[in-house]
Enzyme design. Structure first.
Site, PDB file in Angstrom:
ATOM      1  N   GLU A 166      45.649  49.079  39.303  1.00 60.59           N
ATOM      2  CA  GLU A 166      46.565  48.455  38.340  1.00 60.59           C
ATOM      3  C   GLU A 166      46.627  49.159  36.988  1.00 60.59           C
ATOM      4  OE1 GLU A 166      45.611  44.272  38.159  1.00 60.59           O
ATOM      5  OE2 GLU A 166      46.463  43.918  40.136  1.00 60.59           O
ATOM      6  N   GLU A 349      46.887  43.338  46.964  1.00 66.14           N
ATOM      7  CA  GLU A 349      46.366  42.086  46.406  1.00 66.14           C
ATOM      8  C   GLU A 349      47.480  41.056  46.405  1.00 66.14           C
ATOM      9  OE1 GLU A 349      44.532  42.091  42.485  1.00 66.14           O
ATOM     10  OE2 GLU A 349      43.376  43.892  42.980  1.00 66.14           O
TER      11      GLU A 349
HETATM   12  C1  PNW Z   1      44.357  41.515  39.178  1.00 69.63           C
HETATM   13  N1  PNW Z   1      47.449  39.435  33.799  1.00 69.63           N
HETATM   14  O1  PNW Z   1      44.228  41.374  37.810  1.00 69.63           O
HETATM   15  C2  PNW Z   1      43.094  42.276  39.490  1.00 69.63           C
HETATM   16  O2  PNW Z   1      43.230  43.438  40.259  1.00 69.63           O
HETATM   17  C3  PNW Z   1      41.939  41.447  39.909  1.00 69.63           C
HETATM   18  O3  PNW Z   1      40.778  42.043  39.435  1.00 69.63           O
HETATM   19  C4  PNW Z   1      42.112  40.011  39.427  1.00 69.63           C
HETATM   20  O4  PNW Z   1      41.016  39.209  39.714  1.00 69.63           O
HETATM   21  C5  PNW Z   1      43.369  39.476  40.091  1.00 69.63           C
HETATM   22  O5  PNW Z   1      44.497  40.272  39.777  1.00 69.63           O
HETATM   23  C6  PNW Z   1      43.691  38.042  39.732  1.00 69.63           C
HETATM   24  O6  PNW Z   1      43.991  37.941  38.376  1.00 69.63           O
HETATM   25  C7  PNW Z   1      45.090  40.880  36.885  1.00 69.63           C
HETATM   26  O7  PNW Z   1      46.898  38.776  32.883  1.00 69.63           O
HETATM   27  C8  PNW Z   1      44.526  40.171  35.840  1.00 69.63           C
HETATM   28  O8  PNW Z   1      48.681  39.659  33.790  1.00 69.63           O
HETATM   29  C9  PNW Z   1      45.309  39.701  34.827  1.00 69.63           C
HETATM   30  C10 PNW Z   1      46.670  39.945  34.846  1.00 69.63           C
HETATM   31  C11 PNW Z   1      47.252  40.655  35.880  1.00 69.63           C
HETATM   32  C12 PNW Z   1      46.447  41.121  36.908  1.00 69.63           C
END
Ligand code: PNW
Length: 436
Positions: A166, A349
């Site tokens: 990401e 994911e």
């Molecule tokens: C992803 N946002 O993270 C990650 O790849 C994981 O580590 C995480 O646990 C999962 O999604 C669930 O959140 C994100 O705030 C974390 O926009 C935060 C954001 C987006 C993706």
């Protein structure tokens, strides 16, 4: 949930985790990383929680791998922690850390599971963060050294490799929105990180190719950008949000160019000579991973570029307030299939936070609805979708939200560290069994 027979033979099913979110601790000679530091600063993380113990995956690896196998999955997507294997970021490796990842990969192969390896899921060694981290172009050299070390250690046995999880989170969320480590809110830092994250990706791809690591790809996250109203201003803001989030990184990877709507704001801040990195960034890949969770409603807002803000929406929400919008997954699978014609695509994911440990009907319907959209993208739109990986195997450390949000198919009791499969685990298990 779904019927496996609706998917072609060879379609792969998996679950994902990441190192800092589950492993636990600096035990075993790991160096500090910038999430340890970020969490220790009051106000950054809910309850100032950190990954010191997490799910103690290091101590319970065999139990966790058995849970994957009993579920009937094909793939386990995991990450290795840079600071665990190179406590100083570069230089002398930590033997114990390397041994752990050896055992992890061997444990997967013994159970017939495919190891899908991510090199960077956010725990930057503190030493490197102190030298500017993703703002410093030297991150390309540092990351290449780490990639080389790990490729020589586990590269011969992994099923796939992706340098960076990401890029949007690594760059924008962390350097412009200040939500993740290092918690900056600075357009210049963000611009540099946006480019350097792709540059480091390119450097790592070179190393992995040189080491004959097979099946090298990239994992990007996408968020459906919905204009908050029909006004021209809101529609324009939503396009800008979409360009920053959903088209910048694939622009670099597949078109050798960044979207105009982003250059409008970032160009003055990008590192000098950034265009020269585009051939490196655009090296051919073997697959692309799509992480998808939600949509945002975007309105125009006063202030400097990008002059937008998310506003509340009307769809049902998850435990963390994210709107549930399964159609967005089909949208992005189609978008990336147009960006990179013929390239195999995986959902790497998809999942949700839902509180009730044993009544997770919402999780079952979320997964069912998103898997159905993925199926349609494949069967009706012709997207070359090759697999679906859910987030996450276990409840775990949800970054700045701490341990409250529960994303797992398996409940983790953070007092006893006991694992207990939820209803969604059993539902997925029987769906995968039916025609297997
Ligand atoms: C992803 N946002 O993270 C990650 O790849 C994981 O580590 C995480 O646990 C999962 O999604 C669930 O959140 C994100 O705030 C974390 O926009 C935060 C954001 C987006 C993706």
């Amino acid at each position: 949930m779904f019927d496996r027979s609706q998917f072609p033979d060879g379609f792969l099913w998996g679950a994902a985790t990441s190192a800092y979110q589950i492993e636990g601790g600096a035990q075993g000679g790991a160096g500090r990383n910038h999430w340890d530091d970020f969490a220790a600063t009051p106000g950054n993380v809910e309850g100032a929680e950190n990954g010191d113990v997490a799910c103690d995956h290091i101590g319970r690896m065999d139990e966790d791998l058995d849970l994957l196998k009993d579920l009937g999955l094909d793939i386990y997507r995991f990450s290795t922690s840079w600071a665990r294997v190179l406590p100083e970021g570069t230089g002398t490796p930590n033997r114990e850390g390397l041994d752990f990842y050896d055992r992890l990969v061997d444990g997967l192969l013994e159970r017939g599971l495919k190891p899908a390896w991510t090199l960077y899921h956010w725990e930057l060694p503190s030493v490197l963060a102190d030298r500017g981290g993703w703002r410093n172009r030297d991150i390309g050299d540092w990351f290449a050294e780490y990639a080389d070390l790990m490729a020589s250690r586990i590269g011969d046995r992994v099923w796939s490799a992706a340098p960076i999880n990401e890029p949007w989170c690594v760059a924008w969320l962390s350097h412009f929105e200040g939500v993740h480590a290092p918690g900056l809110r600075d357009i210049r830092a963000a611009a540099r990180a946006m480019h350097h994250v792709l540059y480091a990706h390119g450097r790592a791809v070179e190393v992995l190719r040189g080491a004959n690591v097979s099946n090298v790809g990239a994992v990007c996250n996408f968020e459906y950008s919905n204009p908050a109203s029909d006004s021209e201003a809101d529609r324009r803001a939503a396009r800008t949000y979409d360009a920053i989030y959903n088209r910048f990184f694939t622009g670099g990877l597949f078109h050798g160019a960044y979207p105009e709507e982003v250059l409008e704001g970032l160009e003055p801040h990008l590192p000098h000579g950034w265009q020269d990195d585009m051939p490196l960034i655009g090296q051919p890949l073997d697959w692309l991973g799509v992480n998808y969770y939600t949509r945002k409603n975007i309105a125009a807002a006063p202030g400097p570029w990008p002059a937008l803000a998310p506003v509340d929406g009307s769809l049902p929400k998850t435990q963390v307030g994210w709107e549930i919008y399964p159609e967005g997954l089909r949208h992005f699978l189609n978008q990336v299939a147009r960006d990179a014609p013929g390239l195999p695509i995986y959902v790497t994911e998809n999942g949700l936070a839902a509180e009730a440990p044993h009544q997770d009907d919402q999780r079952i319907s979320y997964l069912t609805d998103h898997i159905e959209q993925a199926r349609k993208a494949m069967a009706e739109d012709g997207v070359p979708l090759a697999g679906y990986i859910t987030w996450s195997l276990l409840d775990n450390y949800e970054w700045s939200l701490g341990y409250g949000p529960r994303f797992g198919l398996v409940h983790v009791d953070y007092d006893t560290l006991e694992r207990r499969p939820k209803a969604s685990y059993h539902a997925l298990r029987s769906a995968l069994k039916r025609s297997a």
